[in-house]
Scaffold this active site. Structure first.
Site, PDB file in Angstrom:
ATOM      1  N   CYS A   1      47.441 -44.448  -2.988  1.00  0.00           N
ATOM      2  CA  CYS A   1      47.795 -44.892  -4.342  1.00  0.00           C
ATOM      3  C   CYS A   1      46.669 -44.723  -5.345  1.00  0.00           C
ATOM      4  CB  CYS A   1      48.206 -46.350  -4.282  1.00  0.00           C
ATOM      5  SG  CYS A   1      46.968 -47.362  -3.469  1.00  0.00           S
TER       6      CYS A   1
ATOM      7  N   GLU B   1      44.390 -57.818  -4.396  1.00  0.00           N
ATOM      8  CA  GLU B   1      44.338 -58.063  -2.961  1.00  0.00           C
ATOM      9  C   GLU B   1      42.875 -58.075  -2.531  1.00  0.00           C
ATOM     10  OE1 GLU B   1      47.339 -55.084  -1.393  1.00  0.00           O
ATOM     11  OE2 GLU B   1      48.329 -56.974  -0.890  1.00  0.00           O
TER      12      GLU B   1
ATOM     13  N   GLU C   1      51.126 -54.236  -6.121  1.00  0.00           N
ATOM     14  CA  GLU C   1      50.179 -53.126  -5.885  1.00  0.00           C
ATOM     15  C   GLU C   1      50.977 -51.846  -6.036  1.00  0.00           C
ATOM     16  OE1 GLU C   1      47.124 -53.090  -5.628  1.00  0.00           O
ATOM     17  OE2 GLU C   1      46.559 -55.127  -5.103  1.00  0.00           O
TER      18      GLU C   1
ATOM     19  N   ASN D   1      52.455 -45.581   3.420  1.00  0.00           N
ATOM     20  CA  ASN D   1      51.243 -44.794   3.678  1.00  0.00           C
ATOM     21  C   ASN D   1      50.228 -45.496   4.577  1.00  0.00           C
ATOM     22  OD1 ASN D   1      50.777 -46.606   1.629  1.00  0.00           O
ATOM     23  ND2 ASN D   1      49.495 -45.228   0.430  1.00  0.00           N
TER      24      ASN D   1
HETATM   25  P1  NAD Z   1      58.761 -47.504  -2.887  1.00  0.00           P
HETATM   26  O1  NAD Z   1      58.545 -48.158  -4.187  1.00  0.00           O
HETATM   27  O2  NAD Z   1      59.846 -46.508  -2.780  1.00  0.00           O
HETATM   28  O3  NAD Z   1      59.056 -48.590  -1.746  1.00  0.00           O
HETATM   29  C1  NAD Z   1      58.150 -49.627  -1.476  1.00  0.00           C
HETATM   30  C2  NAD Z   1      58.862 -50.711  -0.694  1.00  0.00           C
HETATM   31  O4  NAD Z   1      59.777 -51.386  -1.539  1.00  0.00           O
HETATM   32  C3  NAD Z   1      59.671 -50.208   0.498  1.00  0.00           C
HETATM   33  O5  NAD Z   1      59.487 -51.105   1.576  1.00  0.00           O
HETATM   34  C4  NAD Z   1      61.101 -50.277  -0.020  1.00  0.00           C
HETATM   35  O6  NAD Z   1      62.070 -50.453   0.998  1.00  0.00           O
HETATM   36  C5  NAD Z   1      61.042 -51.496  -0.907  1.00  0.00           C
HETATM   37  N1  NAD Z   1      62.056 -51.579  -1.955  1.00  0.00           N
HETATM   38  C6  NAD Z   1      62.687 -50.564  -2.602  1.00  0.00           C
HETATM   39  N2  NAD Z   1      63.523 -51.059  -3.527  1.00  0.00           N
HETATM   40  C7  NAD Z   1      63.437 -52.411  -3.480  1.00  0.00           C
HETATM   41  C8  NAD Z   1      64.060 -53.481  -4.201  1.00  0.00           C
HETATM   42  N3  NAD Z   1      64.933 -53.259  -5.180  1.00  0.00           N
HETATM   43  N4  NAD Z   1      63.707 -54.752  -3.881  1.00  0.00           N
HETATM   44  C9  NAD Z   1      62.798 -55.004  -2.922  1.00  0.00           C
HETATM   45  N5  NAD Z   1      62.191 -54.028  -2.199  1.00  0.00           N
HETATM   46  C10 NAD Z   1      62.497 -52.741  -2.476  1.00  0.00           C
HETATM   47  O7  NAD Z   1      57.342 -46.889  -2.490  1.00  0.00           O
HETATM   48  P2  NAD Z   1      56.986 -45.914  -1.291  1.00  0.00           P
HETATM   49  O8  NAD Z   1      57.577 -44.581  -1.599  1.00  0.00           O
HETATM   50  O9  NAD Z   1      57.285 -46.588   0.001  1.00  0.00           O
HETATM   51  O10 NAD Z   1      55.404 -45.840  -1.419  1.00  0.00           O
HETATM   52  C11 NAD Z   1      54.733 -45.001  -2.293  1.00  0.00           C
HETATM   53  C12 NAD Z   1      54.325 -45.756  -3.545  1.00  0.00           C
HETATM   54  O11 NAD Z   1      53.548 -46.897  -3.206  1.00  0.00           O
HETATM   55  C13 NAD Z   1      53.452 -44.918  -4.468  1.00  0.00           C
HETATM   56  O12 NAD Z   1      53.837 -45.126  -5.801  1.00  0.00           O
HETATM   57  C14 NAD Z   1      52.068 -45.485  -4.223  1.00  0.00           C
HETATM   58  O13 NAD Z   1      51.163 -45.284  -5.281  1.00  0.00           O
HETATM   59  C15 NAD Z   1      52.357 -46.924  -3.987  1.00  0.00           C
HETATM   60  N6  NAD Z   1      51.263 -47.573  -3.255  1.00  0.00           N
HETATM   61  C16 NAD Z   1      50.461 -48.475  -3.907  1.00  0.00           C
HETATM   62  C17 NAD Z   1      49.389 -49.065  -3.243  1.00  0.00           C
HETATM   63  C18 NAD Z   1      48.482 -50.044  -3.952  1.00  0.00           C
HETATM   64  O14 NAD Z   1      47.781 -50.798  -3.282  1.00  0.00           O
HETATM   65  N7  NAD Z   1      48.423 -50.081  -5.268  1.00  0.00           N
HETATM   66  C19 NAD Z   1      49.151 -48.749  -1.910  1.00  0.00           C
HETATM   67  C20 NAD Z   1      49.988 -47.839  -1.269  1.00  0.00           C
HETATM   68  C21 NAD Z   1      51.044 -47.256  -1.956  1.00  0.00           C
END
Ligand code: NAD
Length: 484
Positions: free
Chosen positions: A284, A458, A250, A153
């Site tokens: 998020c 962060e 996060e 995002n």
């Molecule tokens: P996701 O969990 O599907 O993927 C996040 C990242 O993790 C990607 O780069 C993905 O390739 C990687 N990944 C997936 N499986 C992995 C593994 N087993 N080992 C290591 N890396 C792995 O999330 P998304 O769909 O890309 O993003 C949306 C999510 O992110 C939502 O839940 C949102 O709330 C969260 N988010 C949190 C924050 C925050 O600061 N708290 C900010 C933005 C988004």
């Protein structure tokens, strides 16, 4: 047709690198559904190259003074600001977010992080502890090679929010962007090197979850910082724990936003719009559970419906557009699935609820009222433009309901009663709270979640603790007194 093909897929040891053996990653512009770039996943050879470069680069970087490191980070911040327009267009192509947003929220926020942590770099010190004649001093040391893994995002912001504090503290980084938005982090790496960063200190490798997983488990890696969903967080945290690595997590949220009857309704509606529809709801910390006190429910919903007329859906590159598409067809389908569940489980659809009749992955800003706590749309993170409005009677009741969730990322309250505002935030089980506003995340303030929403913080000086560890040195001024 847009074309955003980067020089090559990865940025390692100060240069763009390609390995066409890696599985292709198609980058799709969400406003048209068309492919705008094709990259390759990192092969094991690329991953090894990046980690070796980071390992060697870190030693050179950590040997520099904090002032020297800070100067390079601040120079990178200046370059980012100079190129804000070009970088914002790239962010829009990568994510589909309207240029109206990306011009003020993405590269600029990345530059803020580089400037802030660049400024702090020279101030990082240990302490002196006098113990009679003896004394202890502490040395604040970098952790070593840090891995950053990003969500889709905020690709520029996440690359900087992880890179800036890590580098300020003398660490190096291998950053893996989300496979959905692979473009922006490459530019961050390029600019850092243009600013004078030694080769190998900030590297970018592309890939899906498996690439992330192999970075996390590599013995050369000291720390992992993930921005992603809770299920991914559980896997990454567990893999890191196996080797006792440091983590920052996060993760997702389902945050409450409480509007009391004495609130300024227009301001509360603004907070609810900002906290649900900015970036088309793909934030998020969004306040997706909006609790409105019963007496003002009708007035709140009426004003909200009027304000939704101001949403301008259209070409994200047109600065008049203020509401863009979902990042991908997959995400669009997930969100549409939740909208159907909301209707099926008996919530009242007040606005939106469908795809827009145009190319790309657009969903109308959607509002449900009469949502109850047990409904799926009340419990699960949707990550799209879907606001759920709940009724409540008393403060005590709403506090219990607001906290009844596994998540704890953010929470907000709108009220003009000063003591109630502070009482309510004291009661929130959430890492980041807002009084009479929502979703602001300046670099000076800690950001992060409690409960399942995360570990660590962060931004702000707090981040320094998560990218360093303290070495304790005991200095004796008298002979050792042994027991025999
Ligand atoms: P996701 O969990 O599907 O993927 C996040 C990242 O993790 C990607 O780069 C993905 O390739 C990687 N990944 C997936 N499986 C992995 C593994 N087993 N080992 C290591 N890396 C792995 O999330 P998304 O769909 O890309 O993003 C949306 C999510 O992110 C939502 O839940 C949102 O709330 C969260 N988010 C949190 C924050 C925050 O600061 N708290 C900010 C933005 C988004």
């Amino acid at each position: 047709m847009q074309n955003a093909q980067p020089t090559s897929s990865h940025f390692i040891n100060g240069a763009y690198v390609e390995d066409a053996e890696g599985a292709p990653i198609e980058c799709i512009y969400p406003a048209t559904g068309k492919v705008i770039a094709t990259l390759h996943e990192a092969t094991p050879a690329i991953i090894d190259q990046a980690l070796s470069a980071a390992h060697a680069g870190q030693k050179i970087w950590a040997a520099m003074t904090g002032t020297e490191r800070g100067r390079i980070l601040r120079r990178a911040a200046d370059i980012i600001r100079d190129r804000n327009c070009e970088l914002s267009i790239l962010e829009t192509l990568d994510t589909g977010k309207p240029l109206q947003e990306t011009l003020v929220a993405d590269a600029t926020s990345g530059a803020d992080a580089l400037e802030y942590f660049g400024g702090l770099a020279a101030t990082l010190t240990g302490e002196h502890i006098q113990l009679g004649q003896d004394w202890v001093y502490t040395i604040r040391e970098p952790l070593g090679v840090c891995v950053g893994i990003g969500a889709w995002n905020y690709p520029t912001q996440i690359a900087c929010w992880k890179g800036a504090p890590a580098l300020a503290c003398g660490n190096s980084m291998v950053f893996k962007p989300s496979e959905t938005t692979p473009l922006c982090a490459l530019k961050v790496a390029e600019i850092l090197h243009e600013a004078g960063l030694p080769a190998g200190v900030y590297n970018v490798v592309q890939g899906r979850g498996a690439v992330g997983a192999s970075l996390v488990t590599d013995p050369r890696v000291a720390k992992v910082s993930l921005t992603g969903s809770v299920p991914t967080g559980r896997k990454v945290y567990a893999a890191a724990a196996e080797r006792m690595k440091h983590v920052t997590m996060e993760l997702g949220g389902k945050s409450p936003l409480i509007v009391f009857e004495d609130a300024d309704i227009d301001n509360a509606v603004s907070g609810a719009i900002l906290g649900n529809f900015y970036s088309s709801g793909q934030v998020c910390s969004n306040g997706t559970r909006v609790f409105v006190q019963k007496d003002i429910k009708a007035a709140f919903l009426k004003r909200l419906k009027e304000r939704l007329q101001g949403a301008v859906m259209g070409d994200p590159l047109d600065e008049a557009t203020n509401f863009g598409p979902m990042v991908s067809a997959d995400q669009m389908n997930i969100v549409l699935g939740y909208i159907n569940k909301g209707t099926d489980e008996g919530a009242t659809l007040v606005a939106g609820g469908k795809m827009a009749e145009r190319d790309g992955f657009f969903i109308e800003p959607t509002v449900f009222a009469d949502v109850t706590d047990d409904m799926t749309i009340a419990r699960e993170e949707i990550f799209g433009p879907v606001m759920a409005v709940f009724d409540f009677d008393t403060e005590e009741e709403v506090m219990a309901r607001a906290n009844d969730t596994e998540f704890g990322l953010a929470a907000g309250v709108f009220t003009n009663d000063l003591t109630r505002a502070h009482r309510v935030v004291a009661g929130f089980e959430a890492g980041t709270c807002y009084i009479n506003t929502y979703n602001l995340a300046p670099v000076e303030a800690p950001f992060g979640g409690s409960k399942a929403s995360g570990v660590g913080r962060e931004n702000s000086k707090e981040a320094i603790n998560h990218y360093t560890e303290v070495k304790t040195v005991y200095v004796a001024m008298t002979p050792v007194e042994a027991q025999f």
